[in-house]
Design a protein around this motif. Structure first.
Motif, PDB file in Angstrom:
ATOM      1  N   PHE A  81       0.836  -1.201   0.000  1.00  0.00           N
ATOM      2  CA  PHE A  81       0.000   0.000   0.000  1.00  0.00           C
ATOM      3  C   PHE A  81       0.876   1.259   0.000  1.00  0.00           C
ATOM      4  O   PHE A  81       1.953   1.268   0.607  1.00  0.00           O
ATOM      5  CB  PHE A  81      -0.924   0.011   1.219  1.00  0.00           C
ATOM      6  CG  PHE A  81      -1.907  -1.126   1.240  1.00  0.00           C
ATOM      7  CD1 PHE A  81      -3.073  -1.060   0.495  1.00  0.00           C
ATOM      8  CD2 PHE A  81      -1.645  -2.267   1.985  1.00  0.00           C
ATOM      9  CE1 PHE A  81      -3.982  -2.119   0.503  1.00  0.00           C
ATOM     10  CE2 PHE A  81      -2.539  -3.328   2.008  1.00  0.00           C
ATOM     11  CZ  PHE A  81      -3.710  -3.253   1.254  1.00  0.00           C
ATOM     12  N   THR A 136      -2.272   1.710   7.784  1.00  0.00           N
ATOM     13  CA  THR A 136      -2.733   0.510   7.092  1.00  0.00           C
ATOM     14  C   THR A 136      -3.245  -0.497   8.113  1.00  0.00           C
ATOM     15  O   THR A 136      -2.483  -1.002   8.934  1.00  0.00           O
ATOM     16  CB  THR A 136      -1.583  -0.146   6.287  1.00  0.00           C
ATOM     17  OG1 THR A 136      -1.011   0.826   5.409  1.00  0.00           O
ATOM     18  CG2 THR A 136      -2.089  -1.334   5.488  1.00  0.00           C
ATOM     19  N   ASP A 190      -7.562  -2.985   5.526  1.00  0.00           N
ATOM     20  CA  ASP A 190      -7.106  -2.839   4.140  1.00  0.00           C
ATOM     21  C   ASP A 190      -6.767  -4.184   3.512  1.00  0.00           C
ATOM     22  O   ASP A 190      -6.777  -4.332   2.293  1.00  0.00           O
ATOM     23  CB  ASP A 190      -5.875  -1.928   4.100  1.00  0.00           C
ATOM     24  CG  ASP A 190      -6.209  -0.520   4.554  1.00  0.00           C
ATOM     25  OD1 ASP A 190      -6.943   0.172   3.816  1.00  0.00           O
ATOM     26  OD2 ASP A 190      -5.767  -0.114   5.645  1.00  0.00           O
ATOM     27  N   CYS A 191      -6.451  -5.162   4.367  1.00  0.00           N
ATOM     28  CA  CYS A 191      -6.142  -6.501   3.876  1.00  0.00           C
ATOM     29  C   CYS A 191      -6.248  -7.483   5.029  1.00  0.00           C
ATOM     30  O   CYS A 191      -6.385  -7.092   6.192  1.00  0.00           O
ATOM     31  CB  CYS A 191      -4.736  -6.555   3.261  1.00  0.00           C
ATOM     32  SG  CYS A 191      -3.410  -6.213   4.438  1.00  0.00           S
TER      33      CYS A 191
END
Length: 381
Positions: free
Chosen positions: A9, A16, A134-135
């Motif tokens: 990212f 993040t 975000d993930c």
């Protein structure tokens, strides 16, 4: 162009958010600790998959009570939030019930793949998005690499730890969101060294060996508990039609089995087929275990192009028909939108319905997808 952080990212790690799926083992614990040490906004989640007080539970197995405690301790040591989610009903409906039904039908299922597909990479992944992550990161030994067409799945750097066979059903959308921080490590010793570096109590914790809800690897005992009328007696029949003896239930046998048949004498005989409908265990010589043609269903394709648009003659690939076997050269020919036939260049023994057939690139480590094996063609004795 902005510099990407280690998760890909273009922002600082502290900006993040990453949800880490924590089983309580050393692998996922190291992932969480490492990401936290790098400054990421880490949220740890452990799934409660079954009743820990039930007879199905096995002390030390994945996601048992002790493992939840271990995951929570890692979160406390590294100072990030940790949640335990009750997924018992989802797990039973999506994994355990199908496992029992497949065994009763004479197949040899792999519930770990279904768990990844239907629970961790579907329901938990959606939870991660609900938490504005975000993930999502896991402790699986597999690599995610960026290629010309986007994120690709590749085998782990350590072939002895590679878990690509169990992750073939990962879709492209899931792969875009997932991260596998351990895939590049060359050995498990490196993982344990990292655990010691972060002061984690799980640094020397043994790996779980069995399926989480199968105590001591006794599939039949679990099936009998889940389906009390499962063990129906029947005949052990030779491929040539001779009745060789009797058995106490198809669920006690697997394709390729030799020991424990109780029919003694003469040539060595192996289980070559299970006919649950007729309650028959069919046996034959070892040569009858070999097959070159493997029909598959529920194909998941994450290779180049569309699965149906195979080049003339089919997709030239390598395949694994068992997790412990190396990939072998083959041709994959689509027979429908998500069905196909794999032609092996060299015959393989013990190809069993219910197992996975996983596709790999010819000249690289890329995972191209896979499918579930249906009834393979058995060579005549």
């Amino acid at each position: 162009m902005a510099k990407l952080n280690s998760l890909g990212f273009d922002r600082a790690p502290e900006d993040t958010r990453v949800l880490v799926a924590m089983s309580g083992g050393v692998d996922s614990s190291v992932v969480a600790a490492q990401l936290k040490s790098e400054g990421y906004d880490v949220v740890g989640v452990t799934l409660q998959l079954y009743d820990h007080g039930a007879a199905l539970a096995k002390k030390g197995a994945c996601c048992a009570g002790r493992d939840i405690h271990d995951a929570r301790r890692v979160a406390e040591v590294m100072n990030f939030p940790h949640y335990v989610l009750d997924y018992e009903n989802k797990f039973r409906e999506s994994v355990i019930d199908e496992f029992a039904d497949a065994y009763l039908a004479g197949a040899t299922p792999i519930p770990c793949i279904r768990c990844n597909e239907r629970v961790k990479f579907r329901d938990l992944l959606e939870t991660a998005k609900d938490l504005d992550a975000d993930c999502m990161a896991t402790g699986h030994y597999i690599q995610r690499k960026m290629g010309a067409g986007g994120a690709e799945l590749h085998q782990a750097a350590d072939p002895t730890r590679d878990q690509s066979y169990f992750l073939f059903s990962t879709t492209q959308d899931q792969l875009d969101y997932l991260r596998f921080p351990l895939g590049h490590l060359k050995s498990k010793e490196e993982t344990r060294a990292l655990a010691a570096k972060y002061g984690l109590s799980v640094a020397d914790k043994p790996d779980s060996q069995d399926i989480c809800f199968v105590p001591n690897g006794s599939y039949a005992a679990v099936i009998e508990k889940l389906r009390p009328d499962a063990a129906q007696p029947g005949e052990i029949v030779h491929l040539d039609g001779r009745v060789m003896g009797s058995h106490k239930g198809v669920i006690h046998y697997t394709i390729g089995q030799r020991r424990g048949l109780g029919i003694g004498g003469g040539e060595p005989l192996y289980v070559v087929k299970l006919d649950a409908e007729k309650k028959q265990v069919i046996v034959g010589p070892k040569t009858a275990l070999a097959t070159r043609n493997v029909p598959i269903k529920e194909v998941n394709w994450i290779g180049p192009g569309r699965f149906e648009d195979a080049p003339e003659g089919g997709w030239p690939i390598r395949v694994k028909v068992r997790s412990t076997r190396p990939p072998k050269d083959a041709i994959l020919r689509p027979t429908g939108p998500n069905t196909g036939n794999v032609e092996l260049f060299l015959a393989e023994e013990g190809v069993a319905p219910g197992q996975a057939c996983v596709f790999y690139g010819l000249d690289d480590t890329r995972v191209l997808g896979g499918g579930w094996i249906t009834r393979p063609e058995v060579l005549a004795a």
